[in-house]
Design an enzyme around this catalytic site. Structure first.
Site, PDB file in Angstrom:
ATOM      1  N   PRO A   1       0.833  -1.207   0.000  1.00 33.31           N
ATOM      2  CA  PRO A   1       0.000   0.000   0.000  1.00 33.31           C
ATOM      3  C   PRO A   1       0.864   1.253   0.000  1.00 33.31           C
ATOM      4  O   PRO A   1       2.082   1.186   0.199  1.00 33.31           O
ATOM      5  CB  PRO A   1      -0.759  -0.112   1.324  1.00 33.31           C
ATOM      6  CG  PRO A   1       0.156  -0.889   2.220  1.00 33.31           C
ATOM      7  CD  PRO A   1       0.959  -1.810   1.333  1.00 33.31           C
ATOM      8  N   ALA A   2       0.224   2.399  -0.210  1.00 30.98           N
ATOM      9  CA  ALA A   2       0.954   3.667  -0.134  1.00 30.98           C
ATOM     10  C   ALA A   2       1.341   3.931   1.318  1.00 30.98           C
ATOM     11  O   ALA A   2       0.638   3.538   2.253  1.00 30.98           O
ATOM     12  CB  ALA A   2       0.066   4.795  -0.651  1.00 30.98           C
TER      13      ALA A   2
ATOM     14  N   GLU B   1      -2.688   1.103 -13.965  1.00 24.64           N
ATOM     15  CA  GLU B   1      -3.727   2.131 -13.906  1.00 24.64           C
ATOM     16  C   GLU B   1      -3.014   3.412 -13.535  1.00 24.64           C
ATOM     17  O   GLU B   1      -2.622   3.593 -12.375  1.00 24.64           O
ATOM     18  CB  GLU B   1      -4.764   1.792 -12.825  1.00 24.64           C
ATOM     19  CG  GLU B   1      -5.547   0.534 -13.089  1.00 24.64           C
ATOM     20  CD  GLU B   1      -6.480   0.645 -14.273  1.00 24.64           C
ATOM     21  OE1 GLU B   1      -6.687   1.765 -14.792  1.00 24.64           O
ATOM     22  OE2 GLU B   1      -7.004  -0.403 -14.681  1.00 24.64           O
TER      23      GLU B   1
ATOM     24  N   CYS C   1      -8.288   9.511  -9.988  1.00 23.39           N
ATOM     25  CA  CYS C   1      -7.704   9.591 -11.334  1.00 23.39           C
ATOM     26  C   CYS C   1      -8.814   9.771 -12.368  1.00 23.39           C
ATOM     27  O   CYS C   1      -8.558  10.229 -13.474  1.00 23.39           O
ATOM     28  CB  CYS C   1      -6.834   8.392 -11.637  1.00 23.39           C
ATOM     29  SG  CYS C   1      -7.624   6.856 -11.222  1.00 23.39           S
TER      30      CYS C   1
ATOM     31  N   GLU D   1      -2.853  16.910 -13.457  1.00 24.71           N
ATOM     32  CA  GLU D   1      -3.922  16.266 -12.679  1.00 24.71           C
ATOM     33  C   GLU D   1      -4.059  17.055 -11.372  1.00 24.71           C
ATOM     34  O   GLU D   1      -3.130  17.093 -10.568  1.00 24.71           O
ATOM     35  CB  GLU D   1      -3.495  14.820 -12.416  1.00 24.71           C
ATOM     36  CG  GLU D   1      -4.627  13.892 -12.172  1.00 24.71           C
ATOM     37  CD  GLU D   1      -4.184  12.420 -12.082  1.00 24.71           C
ATOM     38  OE1 GLU D   1      -2.971  12.123 -12.092  1.00 24.71           O
ATOM     39  OE2 GLU D   1      -5.082  11.577 -11.998  1.00 24.71           O
TER      40      GLU D   1
HETATM   41  P1  ADP Z   1       0.483   9.072  -6.006  1.00 20.74           P
HETATM   42  O1  ADP Z   1       0.641  10.354  -6.742  1.00 20.74           O
HETATM   43  O2  ADP Z   1      -0.893   8.478  -6.039  1.00 20.74           O
HETATM   44  O3  ADP Z   1       1.111   9.055  -4.649  1.00 20.74           O
HETATM   45  P2  ADP Z   1       2.639   7.381  -6.811  1.00 20.74           P
HETATM   46  O4  ADP Z   1       2.854   6.786  -8.157  1.00 20.74           O
HETATM   47  O5  ADP Z   1       3.681   8.277  -6.269  1.00 20.74           O
HETATM   48  O6  ADP Z   1       1.224   8.067  -6.929  1.00 20.74           O
HETATM   49  O7  ADP Z   1       2.385   6.238  -5.741  1.00 20.74           O
HETATM   50  C1  ADP Z   1       1.554   5.131  -5.970  1.00 20.74           C
HETATM   51  C2  ADP Z   1       2.149   3.922  -5.288  1.00 20.74           C
HETATM   52  O8  ADP Z   1       3.425   3.659  -5.859  1.00 20.74           O
HETATM   53  C3  ADP Z   1       2.377   4.087  -3.792  1.00 20.74           C
HETATM   54  O9  ADP Z   1       2.165   2.820  -3.165  1.00 20.74           O
HETATM   55  C4  ADP Z   1       3.835   4.462  -3.734  1.00 20.74           C
HETATM   56  O10 ADP Z   1       4.430   4.123  -2.499  1.00 20.74           O
HETATM   57  C5  ADP Z   1       4.396   3.596  -4.839  1.00 20.74           C
HETATM   58  N1  ADP Z   1       5.662   4.065  -5.394  1.00 20.74           N
HETATM   59  C6  ADP Z   1       6.141   5.336  -5.458  1.00 20.74           C
HETATM   60  N2  ADP Z   1       7.346   5.363  -6.055  1.00 20.74           N
HETATM   61  C7  ADP Z   1       7.632   4.084  -6.389  1.00 20.74           C
HETATM   62  C8  ADP Z   1       8.735   3.441  -7.051  1.00 20.74           C
HETATM   63  N3  ADP Z   1       9.764   4.140  -7.499  1.00 20.74           N
HETATM   64  N4  ADP Z   1       8.681   2.115  -7.224  1.00 20.74           N
HETATM   65  C9  ADP Z   1       7.607   1.418  -6.800  1.00 20.74           C
HETATM   66  N5  ADP Z   1       6.556   1.930  -6.182  1.00 20.74           N
HETATM   67  C10 ADP Z   1       6.556   3.248  -5.977  1.00 20.74           C
END
Ligand code: ADP
Length: 475
Positions: free
Chosen positions: A175-176, A250, A284, A380
């Site tokens: 997850p984030a 996505e 999104c 966005e």
């Molecule tokens: P948002 O703008 O929705 O935060 P991100 O693309 O930055 O979009 O993040 C979406 C997901 O991708 C999150 O779970 C984040 O932790 C993960 N994430 C961000 N950077 C990377 C990376 N370099 N490699 C893999 N996952 C990542």
């Protein structure tokens, strides 16, 4: 409320190997609501090992067994929907109404894919020359890494977990960092209903990028399903290329709304409001660019503004607030900066345009006089800001709507025949006609151009986690 705030690996909750933790904040007041375990490389590799060990036995489980486990998860989440929504309100900041709507939507993926698990299609035919029988079987891809963003911490996870599990894949959910508690809560539900050890794992790696790359590089990982920004999606596609890992993406959107001259004003305002304000604009699929015909522009703006004024802004736990906080002060400041730049480029603030002094709140905002190509129109927004461009010619509106690298979502308001004709010309994976919300577990969600690859939900969603095996038999 007590939260699950550890890693879940091989059927057990456990802290990370170094015992380190990171803060999870309440965006409405910046207080620390939990400290979540940091996953190290060792933890991430343990999650891949566990998913790899569980792969064969899980793939061999009867579809009906997988189906009923998913159905049980749906039922538990239905019984606990208030708790489920509250976790989201606390860590994401969204309003109660948005959290409840997400909880309802998210759990439906478990129900939908419990039904799809027992209907995985195959094919059987005689070759044209008559020399062989062609059997097309579908097999689970294997260990699947699922990466989700913070804006829909529940639904983006269930939209991946449910089809992956239904297909017979084992999973690692990442997850984030802003919203790991919702994911942990759902994983605990999956544990409670009886998913076997290793089938569902949860990690929160720090640093994210390098450790995710190491997981993708493991040969056992055969699938990546990612929801997030286009920028990160491109990096991940590159990482997948090395091991030829299947990737569903996505990515970002920049959804246009076209209000045609003959649109019914009530329908257009109500739909456009939903398209913009659902989830506080942090979607999104959120309407990002409003192209409104000059003949109804002023009436549309007046009505839209009156409806926006009814949005009460404040903490989501106060259930009457219709607009919650953005996920962080940094996100709020990005939105504020876009509004400032639009004004400096000539746009007018009709309403809102203010950050609150405490918490990541930003007022519902309406801008007019926006011109196609301004930064606010090519970025966005991800917040409660409506940017209206006035147009005179429908062909020109379509050209402007398609003038973007994105192609996720588009909205058209007008008499159905004309609106459908416009919908066909829009470069988007999804088009809403005379309505503001499209998401449905039974429909294929996804984008064209740089908004993504593959589809989630519908009968298509499970196929992303299956691959065909052709078996030839002598006729
Ligand atoms: P948002 O703008 O929705 O935060 P991100 O693309 O930055 O979009 O993040 C979406 C997901 O991708 C999150 O779970 C984040 O932790 C993960 N994430 C961000 N950077 C990377 C990376 N370099 N490699 C893999 N996952 C990542």
């Amino acid at each position: 409320m007590t939260y699950f705030a550890d890693l879940f690996i091989d059927g057990c909750w456990r802290p990370g190997s170094t015992g380190e933790r990171f803060d999870v904040l309440d965006p409405s007041n910046q207080s620390v609501i939990s400290r979540f375990a940091v996953a190290t490389e060792e933890d991430c590799m343990a999650a891949v090992d566990a998913a790899a060990r569980a792969r064969e036995p899980w793939a061999a489980t009867a579809p009906r067994v997988r189906s009923e486990l998913l159905r049980s998860a749906y039922e538990v989440l239905t019984d606990e929907v208030d708790v489920f929504a509250e976790v989201m309100v606390r860590e994401n900041g969204k309003s109660w109404g948005d959290a409840f709507a997400e909880a309802t939507y998210a759990k439906e993926f478990f129900r939908w894919f419990s039904e799809e698990a027992v209907r995985i299609p195959g094919d059987y035919r005689l070759s044209p020359s008559g020399d062989k029988r062609i059997i097309v079987d579908r097999q689970p891809m294997g260990v699947s890494l699922l990466i989700t963003p913070w804006n829909f911490p529940a639904a983006m996870a269930t939209r991946k977990l449910a089809p992956a599990l239904a297909a017979g894949c084992t999973t690692i959910l990442k997850p984030a960092r802003e919203t790991p508690l919702t994911a942990a809560y759902m994983v605990e539900v999956l544990r409670r209903v009886g998913f076997p050890p290793g089938v569902v794992n949860l990690v929160t790696p720090v640093p994210t990028g390098p450790l995710v790359a190491k997981m993708i590089a493991r040969p056992e990982v055969r699938k990546l399903s990612f929801t997030g920004s286009t920028e990160v999606g491109r990096d991940l596609l590159r990482e997948c290329a090395a091991g030829v890992v299947s990737a569903s993406m996505e990515l970002g959107g920049n959804a246009p709304v076209i209000v045609l001259p003959d649109a019914d004003l009530d329908t257009a305002v109500e739909g456009a409001l939903h398209a913009k304000m659902r989830n506080g604009g942090s979607a999104c699929t959120a309407a990002n660019r409003f192209y409104v015909h000059s003949s109804i522009h002023d009436a549309f703006v007046a009505r839209f503004s009156a409806s926006l004024a009814e949005y009460t802004v404040g903490p989501g736990l106060e259930r009457t607030n219709r607009l919650g906080a953005l996920v962080s002060v940094a996100e709020r400041d990005k939105v504020a900066d876009l509004v400032t730049s639009a004004v400096s480029e000539g746009a007018t603030i009709v309403q809102g345009g203010q950050s609150h002094p405490v918490g990541a709140f930003y007022d519902p905002t309406l801008l007019t006089g926006v011109k196609h190509g301004m930064r606010i129109n090519s970025t966005e927004i991800f917040g409660p800001v409506t940017a209206v461009v006035m147009y005179d010619d429908v062909d020109e509106a379509i050209r402007m709507a398609n003038d973007t690298e994105y192609g996720l979502m588009a909205y058209v308001f007008g008499q159905e025949r004309e609106a459908l004709a416009v919908a066909r010309r829009l470069e988007a994976g999804m088009v809403a006609v005379n309505r503001g919300v499209v998401s449905d577990p039974a429909a294929p969600f996804g984008g064209v151009k740089q908004s993504g690859l593959g589809r989630e939900g519908g009968s298509e969603g499970i196929l992303e986690f299956l691959e065909e095996k052709y078996i030839a038999l002598t006729a």
